[in-house]
Design a protein around this motif. Sequence first.
Motif, short mmCIF file in Angstrom:
data_model
loop_
_atom_site.label_atom_id
_atom_site.label_comp_id
_atom_site.label_asym_id
_atom_site.label_seq_id
_atom_site.Cartn_x
_atom_site.Cartn_y
_atom_site.Cartn_z
N SER B 52 0.83 -1.20 0.00
CA SER B 52 0.00 0.00 0.00
C SER B 52 0.86 1.24 0.00
O SER B 52 1.80 1.36 0.77
CB SER B 52 -0.93 0.00 1.21
N ALA B 53 0.45 2.12 -0.86
CA ALA B 53 1.15 3.40 -0.91
C ALA B 53 0.50 4.34 0.09
O ALA B 53 -0.54 4.02 0.67
CB ALA B 53 1.03 3.98 -2.31
N ALA B 54 1.12 5.48 0.27
CA ALA B 54 0.54 6.46 1.19
C ALA B 54 -0.84 6.87 0.68
O ALA B 54 -1.02 7.13 -0.50
CB ALA B 54 1.46 7.69 1.26
N SER B 58 -5.89 4.80 4.03
CA SER B 58 -7.12 5.49 4.42
C SER B 58 -8.27 5.13 3.48
O SER B 58 -9.42 5.06 3.88
CB SER B 58 -6.90 7.00 4.45
N GLN B 59 -7.93 4.90 2.22
CA GLN B 59 -8.96 4.52 1.25
C GLN B 59 -9.54 3.14 1.63
O GLN B 59 -10.75 2.91 1.53
CB GLN B 59 -8.34 4.45 -0.14
N ALA B 60 -8.64 2.26 2.08
CA ALA B 60 -9.10 0.92 2.51
C ALA B 60 -10.03 1.05 3.71
O ALA B 60 -11.06 0.38 3.81
CB ALA B 60 -7.90 0.05 2.85
N GLY B 61 -9.64 1.94 4.65
CA GLY B 61 -10.45 2.14 5.84
C GLY B 61 -11.83 2.68 5.48
O GLY B 61 -12.85 2.24 6.01
N LEU B 62 -11.81 3.61 4.53
CA LEU B 62 -13.07 4.22 4.10
C LEU B 62 -13.98 3.19 3.42
O LEU B 62 -15.19 3.14 3.68
CB LEU B 62 -12.76 5.36 3.12
N GLN B 63 -13.35 2.36 2.58
CA GLN B 63 -14.13 1.35 1.87
C GLN B 63 -14.73 0.34 2.86
O GLN B 63 -15.91 -0.03 2.77
CB GLN B 63 -13.24 0.63 0.86
N GLY B 140 -7.50 4.48 9.13
CA GLY B 140 -7.70 5.92 8.95
C GLY B 140 -8.74 6.20 7.87
O GLY B 140 -9.36 5.29 7.32
N GLY B 141 -8.92 7.46 7.56
CA GLY B 141 -9.87 7.84 6.51
C GLY B 141 -11.27 8.15 7.04
O GLY B 141 -12.08 8.73 6.34
N VAL B 142 -11.55 7.75 8.28
CA VAL B 142 -12.87 8.00 8.86
C VAL B 142 -12.70 8.70 10.21
O VAL B 142 -11.94 8.22 11.06
CB VAL B 142 -13.66 6.69 9.05
N ALA B 143 -13.38 9.80 10.37
CA ALA B 143 -13.28 10.55 11.63
C ALA B 143 -14.36 10.07 12.62
O ALA B 143 -15.39 9.54 12.19
CB ALA B 143 -13.48 12.03 11.35
N PRO B 144 -14.12 10.22 13.91
CA PRO B 144 -15.15 9.84 14.89
C PRO B 144 -16.50 10.50 14.61
O PRO B 144 -17.55 9.91 14.82
CB PRO B 144 -14.57 10.31 16.23
N ASP B 145 -16.46 11.74 14.10
CA ASP B 145 -17.71 12.44 13.76
C ASP B 145 -18.53 11.66 12.73
O ASP B 145 -19.76 11.62 12.80
CB ASP B 145 -17.38 13.82 13.15
N ASP B 146 -17.81 11.09 11.76
CA ASP B 146 -18.51 10.33 10.71
C ASP B 146 -19.23 9.14 11.32
O ASP B 146 -20.37 8.82 10.94
CB ASP B 146 -17.50 9.83 9.67
N ILE B 147 -18.57 8.48 12.25
CA ILE B 147 -19.21 7.31 12.91
C ILE B 147 -20.42 7.78 13.71
O ILE B 147 -21.48 7.15 13.70
CB ILE B 147 -18.19 6.57 13.81
N LEU B 148 -20.26 8.92 14.37
CA LEU B 148 -21.38 9.46 15.16
C LEU B 148 -22.58 9.73 14.25
O LEU B 148 -23.71 9.34 14.56
CB LEU B 148 -20.94 10.75 15.85
N HIS B 149 -22.32 10.36 13.09
CA HIS B 149 -23.43 10.68 12.16
C HIS B 149 -24.13 9.41 11.69
O HIS B 149 -25.37 9.34 11.67
CB HIS B 149 -22.89 11.46 10.94
N THR B 150 -23.33 8.44 11.30
CA THR B 150 -23.97 7.22 10.77
C THR B 150 -24.72 6.48 11.88
O THR B 150 -25.79 5.90 11.63
CB THR B 150 -22.93 6.28 10.15
N SER B 232 -25.86 9.97 2.59
CA SER B 232 -25.55 11.39 2.79
C SER B 232 -24.68 11.62 4.03
O SER B 232 -24.14 12.70 4.21
CB SER B 232 -26.84 12.20 2.92
N ALA B 233 -24.57 10.58 4.87
CA ALA B 233 -23.74 10.72 6.08
C ALA B 233 -22.37 10.06 5.91
O ALA B 233 -21.46 10.31 6.69
CB ALA B 233 -24.46 10.10 7.28
N LEU B 234 -22.24 9.21 4.87
CA LEU B 234 -20.97 8.50 4.69
C LEU B 234 -19.92 9.42 4.06
O LEU B 234 -20.20 10.09 3.06
CB LEU B 234 -21.18 7.28 3.78
N PRO B 235 -18.73 9.43 4.62
CA PRO B 235 -17.68 10.31 4.07
C PRO B 235 -17.11 9.75 2.76
O PRO B 235 -17.16 8.55 2.53
CB PRO B 235 -16.62 10.31 5.17
N ASN B 236 -16.58 10.65 1.93
CA ASN B 236 -15.85 10.18 0.74
C ASN B 236 -14.39 10.58 0.85
O ASN B 236 -13.97 11.18 1.85
CB ASN B 236 -16.50 10.69 -0.54
#
Lengths: 329, 296
Positions: B52-54, B58-63, B140-150, B232-236
């Motif tokens: 994995s590159a830099a 985070s992309q993996a975490g997001l997916q 990485g890639g997902v903030a605690p706020d994102d989890i809270l929203h979902t 609408s709550a999921l981050p990109n």
Amino acid sequence: MIKEAAQVSSAAGTTEYAIEIEGMRKAYGRTLAVRHLSMHVPAGSIYGFVGPNGAGKSTTIRTLATLQKADAGSVQVMGIDIAAHPALVRDHVGYMPDFFGVYDSLSVSEYLHFYGASHGVDGAKRRQLVGELLELVDLTDKRDDPVEALSRGMKQRLGLARCLIHDPAVLLLDEPASGMDPRARIELREILRELRAMDKTILISSHILPELAEMCTHIGVIRAGEILAEGPVDEVIAALTEGTRLHITLLDPDGAPGAAQALRSYPGVNDVQVEEGRRLVADIEGDEAALASLLGHLVGLGLPITEFRMDRGSLEDIFLQVVDLGEED
Amino acid sequence: MIRARGIVYNSVIDKELRTRMRGWRSIAVLMGYMAVLGIIAIAVLVQQVGPSAAGQSSQAGLQLYEVLCIFQLLLILFVTPATTASAISGERQRQTWDLLRVTHLSSFGIVWGKLVAGLAFNLLLIFGSLPLFSLVFLFGGVAPDDILHTYVVFLATVLLLGMSSLFISALTRRVAASMVISNIVALAISVGIGLFTIYLEQPTRPQFGPNGPIVPPLTPLAQIDPLIALLSALPNTTGGTVLDGIGQIHHAFGLHVTMPLWGAFCLLAILISAVLFLLTAALVRSSPRWLRTEGT
């Protein structure tokens, strides 16, 4: 509101009648279930509610249990108007329907605790009541068994304990003995007697008429949504049966024709029949004095009488009469 | 202490929790739920194995997060009706309904007890899955706020589906009927509205403005779709959300306010649930004759 409830509540228990219904009417759409029903259940009585299917027994009992409202008329339990104070009436009423619902996974004592808590009976009192009620219905040794594993008779007894969990003054029992074997019925009868001794008023509908006659102090006969007669059992039977049936047994069959002749010529005696040689059956109009007079007349004729018995009829006779009347309508 | 008329905790809640959590069934559902989400998480992670590159981490975490969220919502769509649709129809079917109605419990108390007990198991499942969701923090890639929203969207979905299933349960005599209708309703307001929204979003003639193609706002119906609310709550990857601009609404409840679509969904879910609660309590109180199962 609280003051009003307290006033209504204090009025409870001071009335002569535990249940008083005047001119009740209840229709389901176009079907008239109760036409113009008036009934009076004395406090402390066991009141048998007799009538054919569809006569309006369950509708009346469901109304008294506050499960539905009457369309017209006045319905009072312990002096409290049901329409105005249904929640207060629930304090005074224990309702046992003709079916028994169970919750999966609840034990016998949990079942009673649940209904106790739902009636607002608090912790310590509830624990005490559960113990006493299990003893009353003889289920103490089953207290930890799952309800669904109980026999039908045991479930009925548990149902009776359930409707007593908030110590109501009035019990509404809708066909409590249906589906019970003879032993379970005897047990139920004993429990009801104990409850009467505890000053409970019991309204019981049942098709098992001999048992009703044996355990009830009062009956009400309902047909097509109206009470035909009500009052103490003997009085109602006497009022609804036509005359008295007389059974006479002679010592010698040879005397039967003469006895039959003497009966036929006696005023008020009808339909004399000779059965099995020395037995005679006749219908007689009149009271006990008329019977005594007839007995004296027969003895005076020198007839050797070994049995002289009157039969005032039974609840079955009344029930059949009511059903027949319904069919004639 | 159990109180019949307890505002928050009454005898119905006590009994329901006692009977629901007892036995192997609840444990089996809980384990099955976690197993499904766990297998999905492993499958996504296995797919990501490799150098994995830099930024790829985070992309993996997001997916992983997006897949877990969508599957959790799909599970909620099936589990919530299953846990609440039998609450009242089940009482009727096992002939305990009248016995409950002659107690001191008010119609509000009964409905509240049924709702809380039904939702409690769903909350157990949702919060039980939190450790799986925390896996995304390893990438990485997902903030605690994102989890809270979902999670707010999950809770609102459970409330909306739970209350609508309870309402359907109050309208039916048989458990099978209330289950089927509740599942159909759950699918209709999630997948059904989603498909309808996609259909409406297919412009017959693309329109362009000075800054490129004009994206029309989503139909207001989309505001009660939990699936669209979740998107609408999921981050990109660009710091926005999956729906980006169309995930914002500018006219909510007749007011000129801008809020994320998932926020409007949550408010609507609470509002609709409150109305359904009142209707269910009214049905319980009146108990129409056509809902009775026993004879006269």
